[in-house]
Design a protein around this motif. Structure first.
Motif, short mmCIF file in Angstrom:
data_model
loop_
_atom_site.label_atom_id
_atom_site.label_comp_id
_atom_site.label_asym_id
_atom_site.label_seq_id
_atom_site.Cartn_x
_atom_site.Cartn_y
_atom_site.Cartn_z
N MET A 1 0.84 -1.20 0.00
CA MET A 1 0.00 0.00 0.00
C MET A 1 0.88 1.25 0.00
O MET A 1 1.89 1.32 0.70
CB MET A 1 -0.88 -0.01 1.26
CG MET A 1 -2.14 0.80 1.11
SD MET A 1 -3.25 0.54 2.53
CE MET A 1 -2.80 1.92 3.56
N ILE A 2 0.50 2.23 -0.80
CA ILE A 2 1.27 3.48 -0.83
C ILE A 2 0.86 4.34 0.36
O ILE A 2 -0.33 4.60 0.54
CB ILE A 2 1.01 4.24 -2.15
CG1 ILE A 2 1.40 3.36 -3.33
CG2 ILE A 2 1.74 5.56 -2.18
CD1 ILE A 2 0.93 3.88 -4.68
N PRO A 3 1.82 4.72 1.19
CA PRO A 3 1.44 5.56 2.34
C PRO A 3 0.91 6.91 1.85
O PRO A 3 1.35 7.43 0.84
CB PRO A 3 2.76 5.73 3.11
CG PRO A 3 3.84 5.44 2.12
CD PRO A 3 3.27 4.50 1.10
N GLU A 4 -0.06 7.41 2.59
CA GLU A 4 -0.64 8.70 2.23
C GLU A 4 0.40 9.80 2.44
O GLU A 4 1.11 9.80 3.44
CB GLU A 4 -1.85 8.95 3.13
CG GLU A 4 -2.83 9.95 2.55
CD GLU A 4 -4.05 10.09 3.46
OE1 GLU A 4 -4.42 11.22 3.75
OE2 GLU A 4 -4.58 9.05 3.87
N ALA A 5 0.49 10.71 1.48
CA ALA A 5 1.44 11.82 1.61
C ALA A 5 1.02 12.70 2.78
O ALA A 5 -0.17 12.92 2.99
CB ALA A 5 1.48 12.63 0.33
N PRO A 6 2.01 13.18 3.56
CA PRO A 6 1.63 14.08 4.66
C PRO A 6 1.04 15.36 4.08
O PRO A 6 1.39 15.75 2.97
CB PRO A 6 2.96 14.35 5.37
CG PRO A 6 4.01 14.06 4.36
CD PRO A 6 3.44 13.02 3.43
N PRO A 7 0.12 16.04 4.78
CA PRO A 7 -0.43 17.28 4.25
C PRO A 7 0.69 18.31 4.09
O PRO A 7 1.59 18.38 4.93
CB PRO A 7 -1.43 17.71 5.32
CG PRO A 7 -1.05 16.97 6.55
CD PRO A 7 -0.36 15.72 6.12
N PHE A 8 0.67 19.06 3.01
CA PHE A 8 1.74 20.05 2.84
C PHE A 8 1.51 21.21 3.79
O PHE A 8 0.40 21.47 4.22
CB PHE A 8 1.87 20.48 1.38
CG PHE A 8 0.68 21.23 0.84
CD1 PHE A 8 0.60 22.62 0.96
CD2 PHE A 8 -0.35 20.56 0.20
CE1 PHE A 8 -0.49 23.30 0.46
CE2 PHE A 8 -1.44 21.25 -0.31
CZ PHE A 8 -1.52 22.62 -0.17
N ARG A 9 2.57 21.87 4.12
CA ARG A 9 2.49 22.98 5.06
C ARG A 9 1.97 24.20 4.33
O ARG A 9 2.53 24.63 3.34
CB ARG A 9 3.88 23.27 5.64
CG ARG A 9 4.44 22.14 6.48
CD ARG A 9 5.85 22.48 6.93
NE ARG A 9 6.35 21.53 7.92
CZ ARG A 9 7.13 20.50 7.62
NH1 ARG A 9 7.49 20.26 6.38
NH2 ARG A 9 7.56 19.70 8.59
N VAL A 10 0.88 24.77 4.83
CA VAL A 10 0.27 25.94 4.20
C VAL A 10 0.88 27.21 4.79
O VAL A 10 0.88 27.40 6.01
CB VAL A 10 -1.26 25.94 4.40
CG1 VAL A 10 -1.88 27.19 3.81
CG2 VAL A 10 -1.86 24.70 3.76
N MET A 11 1.43 28.02 3.94
CA MET A 11 2.09 29.26 4.36
C MET A 11 1.20 30.46 4.01
O MET A 11 0.37 30.38 3.11
CB MET A 11 3.41 29.41 3.60
CG MET A 11 4.39 28.30 3.80
SD MET A 11 5.12 28.37 5.45
CE MET A 11 5.38 26.62 5.73
N PRO A 12 1.40 31.59 4.70
CA PRO A 12 0.73 32.82 4.26
C PRO A 12 1.03 33.07 2.78
O PRO A 12 2.15 32.80 2.33
CB PRO A 12 1.36 33.90 5.13
CG PRO A 12 1.81 33.17 6.36
CD PRO A 12 2.23 31.81 5.89
N PHE A 13 0.07 33.52 2.02
CA PHE A 13 0.12 33.81 0.58
C PHE A 13 -0.12 32.59 -0.30
O PHE A 13 -0.14 32.69 -1.52
CB PHE A 13 1.44 34.48 0.15
CG PHE A 13 1.63 35.87 0.69
CD1 PHE A 13 0.69 36.86 0.42
CD2 PHE A 13 2.72 36.19 1.48
CE1 PHE A 13 0.86 38.14 0.92
CE2 PHE A 13 2.90 37.46 1.98
CZ PHE A 13 1.96 38.44 1.70
#
Ligand SMILES: [Zn+2]
Length: 289
Positions: A1-13
């Protein structure tokens, strides 16, 4: 099973999830349109800095004169978004202010703040690409994409983005921070520099760190990226490990560089910037390990 990608870090802008970019010429803004109204780099704000709001479309008739340009940006929450530029020295209506975008971080709604950064870049690009860079003929908008085209020689100009790499170097339980002469007094940050033509991000990072501090790095890991509209950068942040060298600050560019222990950090940049997010993130991981 392919591990789920971690959520990307959301930055201002970073573009809001409910934003849908589009290009449309013609069509008129309506009463519920979002209007990002600029004079150079200043945004027109109703209601003052705390609780800042964008002006309503109907308010724009209260501005003296005509806008220099108007660009359609697409929709946010299915509401049309427009960017305007008014001439320098246009006075604000009585209950409004022209404010720099940085000062509106955490005061304007996050989604509107992010789109204001995008609007600022499109306005700046449109203003500076009125004439063909090859033959000097006045350019015009392309119909179906965000671009200006020369009707004479067909040169196409897209909005410009300058990638810049940022790096936080770790050595044991210390991090390498440096200050440029133009920083606020006492403030230090991670190292950063613009990518040169023909250079990968990893090569840029190694070169910048070596040029600015005399330090060699290894084991580079991606952290996150941030659109940075002052004036048109894309910051790409990494963490790397110390691999050798003694701190030798580059004259003119770096005023001071030091290894800082985690419990004795200097004044750091504001959380609007990825620099601070990178430092906080890496320090947090080091303290937890
Ligand atoms: Zn041309």
């Amino acid at each position: 099973m392919i591990p789920e990608a971690p959520p990307f870090r959301v930055m201002p802008f970073t573009a809001p999830e409910s934003y849908l970019g589009a290009v449309k010429h013609g069509g008129e803004p309506g009463p519920d349109s979002f209007c990002f109204v600029f004079q150079q780099a200043l945004l027109l704000i109703a209601g003052g800095a705390p609780g800042a709001q964008l002006p309503a479309h109907d308010d724009l008739v209260r501005l003296d004169g005509q806008p220099l340009r108007r660009l359609y940006l697409g929709t946010l929450d299915q509401r049309d978004c427009y960017a305007y530029e008014y001439p320098v020295d246009t006075p604000p209506p009585l209950d409004m202010l022209w404010l720099g975008l940085r000062s509106l971080y955490n005061k304007l709604d996050d989604s509107l703040f992010a789109l204001a950064g995008r609007a600022l870049q499109y306005i700046d690009w449109d203003r500076t690409h009125q004439f063909c860079g090859r033959c000097g003929t006045p350019t015009r908008h392309r119909e179906h994409e965000r671009a200006r085209e020369c009707p004479s020689c067909a040169l196409i100009a897209y909005p410009r983005i300058a990638p810049a790499v940022m790096c936080l170097v770790r050595r044991g339980q210390q991090i390498l921070l440096a200050r440029s002469p133009h920083f606020l007094p006492g403030m230090y940050s991670a190292l950063a520099g613009f990518v040169e033509p023909g250079e990968s991000l990893e090569q840029c990072l190694a070169r910048e760190v070596l040029e600015e501090t005399g330090i060699r790095v290894a084991n580079t890991r991606y952290f996150a990226s941030q659109p940075w509209p002052f004036p048109h950068s894309l910051m790409i942040a990494f963490v790397a490990d110390y691999a050798g060298g003694e701190i030798t600050p580059a004259p003119d560019e770096i005023e001071d560089a030091q290894w800082f222990a985690l419990d004795a950090l200097p004044k750091l940049p504001n959380r609007i910037s990825i620099a601070r997010r990178l430092i906080d993130g890496v320090v947090g991981e080091m303290l937890a390990s």
